[in-house]
Scaffold this active site. Structure first.
Site, PDB file in Angstrom:
ATOM      1  N   TYR A   7     -13.642  -3.285  -4.222  1.00 41.58           N
ATOM      2  CA  TYR A   7     -13.792  -1.842  -4.458  1.00 41.58           C
ATOM      3  C   TYR A   7     -13.429  -1.464  -5.895  1.00 41.58           C
ATOM      4  O   TYR A   7     -14.108  -0.668  -6.539  1.00 41.58           O
ATOM      5  CB  TYR A   7     -12.921  -1.068  -3.451  1.00 41.58           C
ATOM      6  N   ASP A  14     -16.968 -13.219  -9.321  1.00 42.74           N
ATOM      7  CA  ASP A  14     -16.361 -13.231  -7.983  1.00 42.74           C
ATOM      8  C   ASP A  14     -16.903 -14.454  -7.243  1.00 42.74           C
ATOM      9  O   ASP A  14     -18.105 -14.699  -7.255  1.00 42.74           O
ATOM     10  CB  ASP A  14     -16.733 -11.951  -7.211  1.00 42.74           C
ATOM     11  N   LYS A  30     -21.696 -11.137  -2.710  1.00 39.66           N
ATOM     12  CA  LYS A  30     -21.421  -9.980  -3.580  1.00 39.66           C
ATOM     13  C   LYS A  30     -22.193 -10.119  -4.900  1.00 39.66           C
ATOM     14  O   LYS A  30     -22.780  -9.161  -5.410  1.00 39.66           O
ATOM     15  CB  LYS A  30     -19.924  -9.866  -3.872  1.00 39.66           C
ATOM     16  N   GLU A  52     -10.752   5.301  -2.677  1.00 35.85           N
ATOM     17  CA  GLU A  52     -12.054   4.963  -2.119  1.00 35.85           C
ATOM     18  C   GLU A  52     -12.718   6.247  -1.638  1.00 35.85           C
ATOM     19  O   GLU A  52     -12.050   7.185  -1.222  1.00 35.85           O
ATOM     20  CB  GLU A  52     -11.899   3.952  -0.976  1.00 35.85           C
ATOM     21  N   ASN A  97       1.763   5.470  -4.154  1.00 37.54           N
ATOM     22  CA  ASN A  97       1.235   5.233  -2.811  1.00 37.54           C
ATOM     23  C   ASN A  97       2.280   5.537  -1.737  1.00 37.54           C
ATOM     24  O   ASN A  97       1.963   6.088  -0.691  1.00 37.54           O
ATOM     25  CB  ASN A  97       0.749   3.787  -2.669  1.00 37.54           C
ATOM     26  N   TYR A 106      12.698  19.318  -6.987  1.00 39.18           N
ATOM     27  CA  TYR A 106      13.344  18.410  -6.025  1.00 39.18           C
ATOM     28  C   TYR A 106      12.830  16.976  -6.110  1.00 39.18           C
ATOM     29  O   TYR A 106      12.950  16.224  -5.157  1.00 39.18           O
ATOM     30  CB  TYR A 106      13.164  18.906  -4.572  1.00 39.18           C
ATOM     31  N   ARG A 118      13.295  14.985  -9.120  1.00 41.50           N
ATOM     32  CA  ARG A 118      13.948  14.193 -10.171  1.00 41.50           C
ATOM     33  C   ARG A 118      15.047  13.320  -9.560  1.00 41.50           C
ATOM     34  O   ARG A 118      15.910  13.830  -8.844  1.00 41.50           O
ATOM     35  CB  ARG A 118      14.550  15.133 -11.210  1.00 41.50           C
ATOM     36  N   CYS A 177      22.569  25.169   2.630  1.00 37.22           N
ATOM     37  CA  CYS A 177      21.311  25.278   3.395  1.00 37.22           C
ATOM     38  C   CYS A 177      20.680  23.943   3.777  1.00 37.22           C
ATOM     39  O   CYS A 177      20.388  23.710   4.945  1.00 37.22           O
ATOM     40  CB  CYS A 177      20.286  26.091   2.600  1.00 37.22           C
ATOM     41  N   LYS A 191      25.894  22.947  -7.095  1.00 43.47           N
ATOM     42  CA  LYS A 191      24.908  23.005  -8.184  1.00 43.47           C
ATOM     43  C   LYS A 191      25.445  23.804  -9.356  1.00 43.47           C
ATOM     44  O   LYS A 191      26.430  24.547  -9.223  1.00 43.47           O
ATOM     45  CB  LYS A 191      23.552  23.526  -7.710  1.00 43.47           C
TER      46      LYS A 191
END
Ligand SMILES: NC(=O)c1ccc[n+]([C@@H]2O[C@H](COP(=O)([O-])OP(=O)(O)OC[C@H]3O[C@@H](n4cnc5c(N)ncnc54)[C@H](O)[C@@H]3O)[C@@H](O)[C@H]2O)c1
Length: 414
Positions: free
Chosen positions: A5, A25, A30, A156, A209, A252, A254, A263, A321
């Site tokens: 691909y 290849d 192919k 893809e 990913n 949020y 880093r 909270c 903080k």
């Protein structure tokens, strides 16, 4: 090298730009398909580009490396790196193709090759696997090879579009210097370009990913929860993605301090409870508190590396903080406790935390952690003392004139 691909898309797109492309290849089917002007993969737009490139004589394909490759301006390695049984990447094809290229260069004394690896490979692969293969075959002539890691970000089904308009370009070289040939190939591309060293470039693709996987899993865990509660998952999604300030944004993300405050921990725990009581198995959401605790331990080890027992430590910031006096579930209180327990002489500077003005739950934190009141120091004491270690939880240490043997900023891991 490699007509899957990634390789076929690159061959088709580069040939369509007027470059002369040879595709290599071992899969004869192919190769024949490309020689017949067709695409060996189903990918929108690729077959048209290959047909056009064959007609213009801009692309050819072969089943094994040919001498012409030795004269190429650029070699792109796009071979597969499938999963091995233990989950790692199988590097057989990467090693084999590297050996073939090394032999090719050795047999062609005038050949100098820039070889850009596009396959996804773990950090360290160029330095620990690929470079040694070239060194072994070429020994003192290994400088005839320029190795580059050039991760591929295409998806893809929109590969052609992504090839010409990628989200970013990452170029990994030995020193982090640019690569002339890739700069020429990419000329006119709008994407931001990052020149980094090999290892940073190698890790990028995994991080991307994995984040995409995290997003998908998170969305589906929330979706499951909505369905179980009879709430519209579509509506929740619509509202969530509309928030480009805090949700779909760099906020949020880093690497730095653990999360805390009044909270996040409370609400995450409550959502975990809701999910459990409605029969959901929200593994990602379930793991958040545990992972945050693991991060607190990591930060303790990170700041105390090679620090002698009894050393003097200044913590800048104890509330959860910057510019806040809120001590509730502050990860910095936990860190201070770990430092004290480990035998360090801890002092704390936090201009926003004034023990006598604290009320409500914050006062409760102070009663449960009386050391905070005892260890707070004022500005002149902070600047007038010589510290073994400064733990900067805010990224503000440089605003003061502090004398310290070592300063560690845990608000941003470097
Ligand atoms: N598919 C994607 O969307 C995508 C996106 C970004 C990165 N990647 C990464 O790019 C790499 C290639 O992915 P793919 O999907 O194109 O793989 P693929 O399995 O479709 O194709 C790999 C090709 O390499 C060939 N090959 C194996 N050994 C070879 C050799 N010695 N010489 C020449 N060719 C050889 C195989 O025959 C095969 O055709 C992988 O590392 C993958 O993780 C893939």
């Amino acid at each position: 090298m490699g007509l899957g691909y990634v390789g076929v898309t690159a061959a088709a797109c580069l040939a369509s730009q007027g470059h002369d492309v040879i595709g290599v290849d071992p899969n004869a089917t192919k190769v024949d398909t490309i020689l017949n002007g067709k695409s060996p993969i189903m990918e929108p737009g690729v077959e048209d580009l290959i047909r056009g490139a064959r007609t213009a004589n801009k692309v050819t394909a072969v089943t094994s490396i040919v001498p012409e490759v030795a004269q190429a301006d650029l070699v792109m390695v796009c071979v597969g790196t499938p999963s091995a049984a233990d989950g790692s990447h199988n590097m057989t094809h990467i090693a084999e193709v590297s050996r073939q290229l090394a032999v090719l260069v050795k047999e062609n004394p005038y050949s100098r090759l820039t070889i850009a690896y596009r396959s996804t490979i773990r950090p360290g692969t160029i330095e620990e696997l690929i470079q040694p293969i070239f060194d072994g075959v070429l020994s003192s002539e290994a400088d005839r090879i320029e190795l580059v890691y050039y991760p591929e970000f295409l998806r893809e089904a929109s590969a052609v579009q992504d090839f010409f308009d990628p989200p970013k370009v990452v170029i990994g070289t030995k020193t982090g210097a640019p690569c002339k040939v890739l700069d020429e190939i990419n000329e006119g591309m709008k994407a931001p370009v990052f020149y980094v060293k090999y290892r940073e470039s190698e890790l990028t693709k995994f991080v991307d990913n994995t984040f995409h996987a995290v997003k998908t899993v998170f969305a589906n865990e929330v979706g499951r929860l909505c369905v179980q509660l009879g709430i519209s998952a579509a509506e929740i999604h619509r509202i969530f993605v509309a928030d480009t300030k805090l949700n779909i944004s760099p906020s949020y993300l880093r690497p730095g301090g653990a999360f805390g405050g009044s909270c996040l921990p409370k609400d995450v725990r409550a959502l975990q409870h809701i999910s459990r009581s409605t029969g959901g198995s929200a593994h990602l959401i379930e793991s958040l508190i545990e992972s945050n605790e693991a991060h607190k331990s990591f930060l303790f080890n990170y700041v105390t590396k090679e620090l002698e027992f009894g050393a003097s430590v200044l913590m800048i910031g104890i509330s959860f903080k910057r510019d806040s006096d809120d001590l509730r579930e502050s990860p910095n209180v936990d860190l201070a406790r770990m430092l004290i327990t480990a035998g360090y002489q801890v002092s704390i500077f936090d201009p926003h935390v004034k023990p006598d003005s604290l009320i409500g739950q914050n006062l409760g934190v102070l009663s449960n952690s009386p050391f905070i009141r005892q260890l707070l120091v004022d500005h002149p004491t902070m600047e007038g003392t010589s510290w073994d270690l400064v733990v900067d939880t805010r990224g503000t240490a440089s605003d003061y004139s502090i004398t310290a043997r070592r300063t560690v900023d845990i608000s941003r891991l470097s």
